[in-house]
Write a protein that holds these residues in place. Structure first.
Motif, mmCIF file in Angstrom:
data_model
loop_
_atom_site.group_PDB
_atom_site.id
_atom_site.type_symbol
_atom_site.label_atom_id
_atom_site.label_comp_id
_atom_site.label_asym_id
_atom_site.label_seq_id
_atom_site.Cartn_x
_atom_site.Cartn_y
_atom_site.Cartn_z
ATOM 1 N N THR A 20 5.882 3.206 3.405
ATOM 2 C CA THR A 20 6.509 2.709 2.186
ATOM 3 C C THR A 20 5.437 2.059 1.327
ATOM 4 O O THR A 20 4.426 1.604 1.851
ATOM 5 N N PRO A 21 5.658 1.985 0.032
ATOM 6 C CA PRO A 21 4.662 1.367 -0.840
ATOM 7 C C PRO A 21 4.315 -0.050 -0.388
ATOM 8 O O PRO A 21 3.161 -0.442 -0.393
ATOM 9 N N SER A 22 5.317 -0.816 0.074
ATOM 10 C CA SER A 22 5.031 -2.189 0.471
ATOM 11 C C SER A 22 4.162 -2.203 1.718
ATOM 12 O O SER A 22 3.306 -3.046 1.901
ATOM 13 N N CYS A 23 4.398 -1.216 2.594
ATOM 14 C CA CYS A 23 3.598 -1.123 3.798
ATOM 15 C C CYS A 23 2.173 -0.734 3.424
ATOM 16 O O CYS A 23 1.207 -1.272 3.936
ATOM 17 N N ASN A 24 2.091 0.191 2.490
ATOM 18 C CA ASN A 24 0.796 0.606 1.969
ATOM 19 C C ASN A 24 0.071 -0.617 1.434
ATOM 20 O O ASN A 24 -1.113 -0.799 1.654
ATOM 21 N N TYR A 25 0.816 -1.459 0.748
ATOM 22 C CA TYR A 25 0.235 -2.676 0.210
ATOM 23 C C TYR A 25 -0.309 -3.525 1.355
ATOM 24 O O TYR A 25 -1.429 -3.994 1.326
ATOM 25 N N LEU B 31 -1.091 -2.546 4.337
ATOM 26 C CA LEU B 31 -2.228 -1.893 4.971
ATOM 27 C C LEU B 31 -3.491 -2.089 4.143
ATOM 28 O O LEU B 31 -4.560 -2.294 4.670
ATOM 29 N N ASN B 32 -3.319 -2.062 2.810
ATOM 30 C CA ASN B 32 -4.474 -2.301 1.948
ATOM 31 C C ASN B 32 -5.054 -3.678 2.195
ATOM 32 O O ASN B 32 -6.248 -3.859 2.269
ATOM 33 N N LEU B 33 -4.164 -4.636 2.306
ATOM 34 C CA LEU B 33 -4.603 -6.002 2.547
ATOM 35 C C LEU B 33 -5.433 -6.080 3.811
ATOM 36 O O LEU B 33 -6.432 -6.764 3.885
HETATM 37 C C1 LIG Z 1 -1.611 3.223 -1.391
HETATM 38 O O1 LIG Z 1 -2.607 2.436 -1.992
HETATM 39 C C2 LIG Z 1 -3.704 3.182 -2.486
HETATM 40 C C3 LIG Z 1 -4.746 2.195 -2.988
HETATM 41 O O2 LIG Z 1 -4.168 1.179 -3.739
HETATM 42 C C4 LIG Z 1 -3.211 4.159 -3.574
HETATM 43 O O3 LIG Z 1 -4.278 4.929 -4.071
HETATM 44 C C5 LIG Z 1 -2.162 5.080 -2.963
HETATM 45 O O4 LIG Z 1 -1.633 5.931 -3.957
HETATM 46 C C6 LIG Z 1 -1.026 4.259 -2.341
HETATM 47 N N1 LIG Z 1 -0.115 5.131 -1.637
HETATM 48 C C7 LIG Z 1 1.216 5.010 -1.745
HETATM 49 C C8 LIG Z 1 2.018 5.942 -0.900
HETATM 50 O O5 LIG Z 1 1.738 4.172 -2.437
#
Ligand SMILES: *[C@@H]1O[C@H](CO)[C@@H](O)[C@H](O)[C@H]1NC(C)=O
Ligand SMILES: *[C@@H]1O[C@H](CO)[C@@H](O)[C@H](O)[C@H]1NC(C)=O
Ligand SMILES: *[C@@H]1O[C@H](CO)[C@@H](O)[C@H](O)[C@H]1NC(C)=O
Ligand SMILES: *[C@@H]1O[C@H](CO)[C@@H](O)[C@H](O)[C@H]1NC(C)=O
Ligand SMILES: [Zn+2]
Length: 431
Positions: A395-400, A402-404
């Motif tokens: 999910t976008p929040s999880c992605n967030y 994971l980015n952290l």
């Molecule tokens: C996750 O984060 C990266 C870097 O911020 C971004 O390029 C990518 O599109 C994101 N992926 C999703 C699934 O939101």
């Protein structure tokens, strides 16, 4: 002669216990510096950054290897005084430090064993500026927020925001204290955390918020590890003199057995180990999942290939996935753990997919993937689909999150923990 006697007297008399009272920020700093200086074998004092007004957020790490992570030793953290006017946690954490150090010096079993099997990080005050502003009048919430008037408990990334299609708070609006804690999570992979508040007598466990989806059960926001959290919360409430009675403060509702869905943590059983590839090299970023517990952000191994999963005793099916490797499925039996002061240890050995197969195999979990572990006869058929979905559906929040974590490849779980703000809520002494 008298000075020699005095010297001997000072040397032989064990230092007196820490006074049970409120200590101001300067006294806390002084105490931590003293503890660090006189117990350099088991303690490590560091700052995770300054508050808005420039007061250092001091953390004392305790353990037999206090300066750095040891493979197989879980990291634990305690945070208190996030709300500057909720002050009991500060007192309790200083007393805890005192107990640990004194216990270790007196060779007490509980202290020696805990410090030998975990590394415990203690942040007695996350909001020293709020503490300075707060007042003894407990009817008002002066000092709850930080110096900028921001409630720090509402300033962390929200794991559910993405699912609700709500934007995350802009990074520029993240407060100094919150940035410091997020940076701390990049530095260490915490397995379990406790956050001490004031105002109610309850152990509260995840989740604390919701996206109105399937996690909502009977008014609670239920995490995949609800059984573990509920158990941990009860361990806490039943070891507290009165929390488990679930008695209400004058202005709040009673809590059954003194626990509530919303948050907690405490050391207990779990499984731990490492993930290696075919040549015995630790694998970073492998996804370690337990069947029936697909977390919002899947657990990933750190740079040492380590994973930790907190589970109650029982049988669990684990799947380990990593690009270019066969999906590994193994059934583990988790025994009753806490008595040994250590989790059950199990390492996973991945096997590489031969280059020829791999290049044509866009989806590593397709039906014709050879069974990863020939010895595990009871591999459930459902697993591959799930492993596939974890890669695809972050999910976008999880992605967030994971980015952290990405800076140091930390377990995504720790980021999630902070965003949910796991708490042990205790009755404030002042109320
Ligand atoms: C996750 O984060 C990266 C870097 O911020 C971004 O390029 C990518 O599109 C994101 N992926 C999703 C699934 O939101
Ligand atoms: C902690 O103690 C060690 C050993 O005495 C010392 O080198 C270090 O500077 C101390 N750290 C702090 C922050 O006082
Ligand atoms: C710490 O634990 C290890 C492994 O269980 C053990 O060999 C060692 O003796 C312990 N050390 C102390 C000081 O208890
Ligand atoms: C695996 O993921 C791919 C790409 O996301 C998808 O097209 C495929 O249907 C998935 N396979 C299974 C078995 O879910
Ligand atoms: Zn609070």
């Amino acid at each position: 002669m008298s000075s020699l006697l005095l010297f001997l007297f000072l040397f032989l008399t064990p230092s007196s216990p820490l006074e049970f009272r409120y200590h101001n920020n300067r006294e806390i700093q002084q105490y931590l510096v003293e503890i660090n200086a006189s117990n350099s074998d088991i303690s490590h004092l560091y700052s995770i950054g300054p508050s808005v007004r420039g007061q250092e957020l001091w953390v004392l790490a305790l353990g037999l290897s206090p300066h750095r992570h040891t493979v197989g030793i879980p990291e634990f953290k305690y945070v208190a005084n996030m709300h500057g006017n909720e002050v009991l946690g500060r007192v309790l954490l200083l007393q805890l430090i005192d107990d640990f150090v004194r216990g270790y010096r007196n060779n007490e079993d509980w202290s020696v064993k805990l410090l030998n099997s975990t590394r415990i990080h203690i942040l007695p005050t996350m909001n020293p500026d709020g503490f300075d502003e707060s007042d003894t009048d407990c009817l008002f919430s002066q000092g709850r927020a930080n110096y900028n008037g921001v409630d720090l408990n509402r300033n962390f990334p929200d794991a559910f925001a993405g699912l609700r299609k709500q934007p995350q708070l802009e990074e520029s609006r993240r407060e100094a204290e919150v940035r410091a804690v997020i940076g701390w999570l990049r530095m260490e992979s915490f397995v379990l955390s406790a956050n001490l508040h004031g105002g109610a007598l309850v152990a509260s466990y995840p989740y604390d918020n919701s996206n109105g989806g399937s996690e909502l059960v009977g008014g609670a926001s239920v995490s995949p590890d609800d059984d573990v959290f509920n158990h941990l919360a009860k361990v806490y409430s039943h070891n507290h003199a009165s929390m488990h009675h679930g008695e209400q403060c004058r202005d709040s509702r009673p809590f059954l057995e003194g626990v509530t869905n919303g948050y907690l943590w405490y050391p207990i059983s779990g499984v731990k180990g490492r993930v290696f590839d075919g040549s015995g090299v630790p694998v970073q970023n492998a996804v370690v999942e337990v069947k029936g517990r697909s977390n919002m952000c899947p657990f990933r191994t750190d740079k040492h290939g380590e994973y930790y999963r907190l589970l109650l005793p029982g049988e669990y099916v684990f799947t380990v996935t990593h690009p270019g490797h066969k999906v590994l499925t193994e059934t583990l039996n988790v025994p009753h753990g806490p008595d040994q002061y250590s989790a059950m240890k199990h390492d996973f050995m991945l096997r590489q997919i031969p280059a020829t197969t791999f290049s044509t195999q866009a989806n590593p979990t397709s039906a014709n993937t050879p069974k990863a572990n020939p010895t595990s006869a009871n591999t459930p058929k459902a697993i591959p689909t799930k492993a596939n979905s974890t890669e695809a559906n972050l999910t976008p929040s999880c992605n967030y999150t994971l980015n952290l974590e990405a800076g140091a490849s930390r377990s995504s779980w720790t980021g999630l923990c902070v965003s949910l703000g796991l708490m042990v809520v205790l009755l404030s002494l002042v109320s």
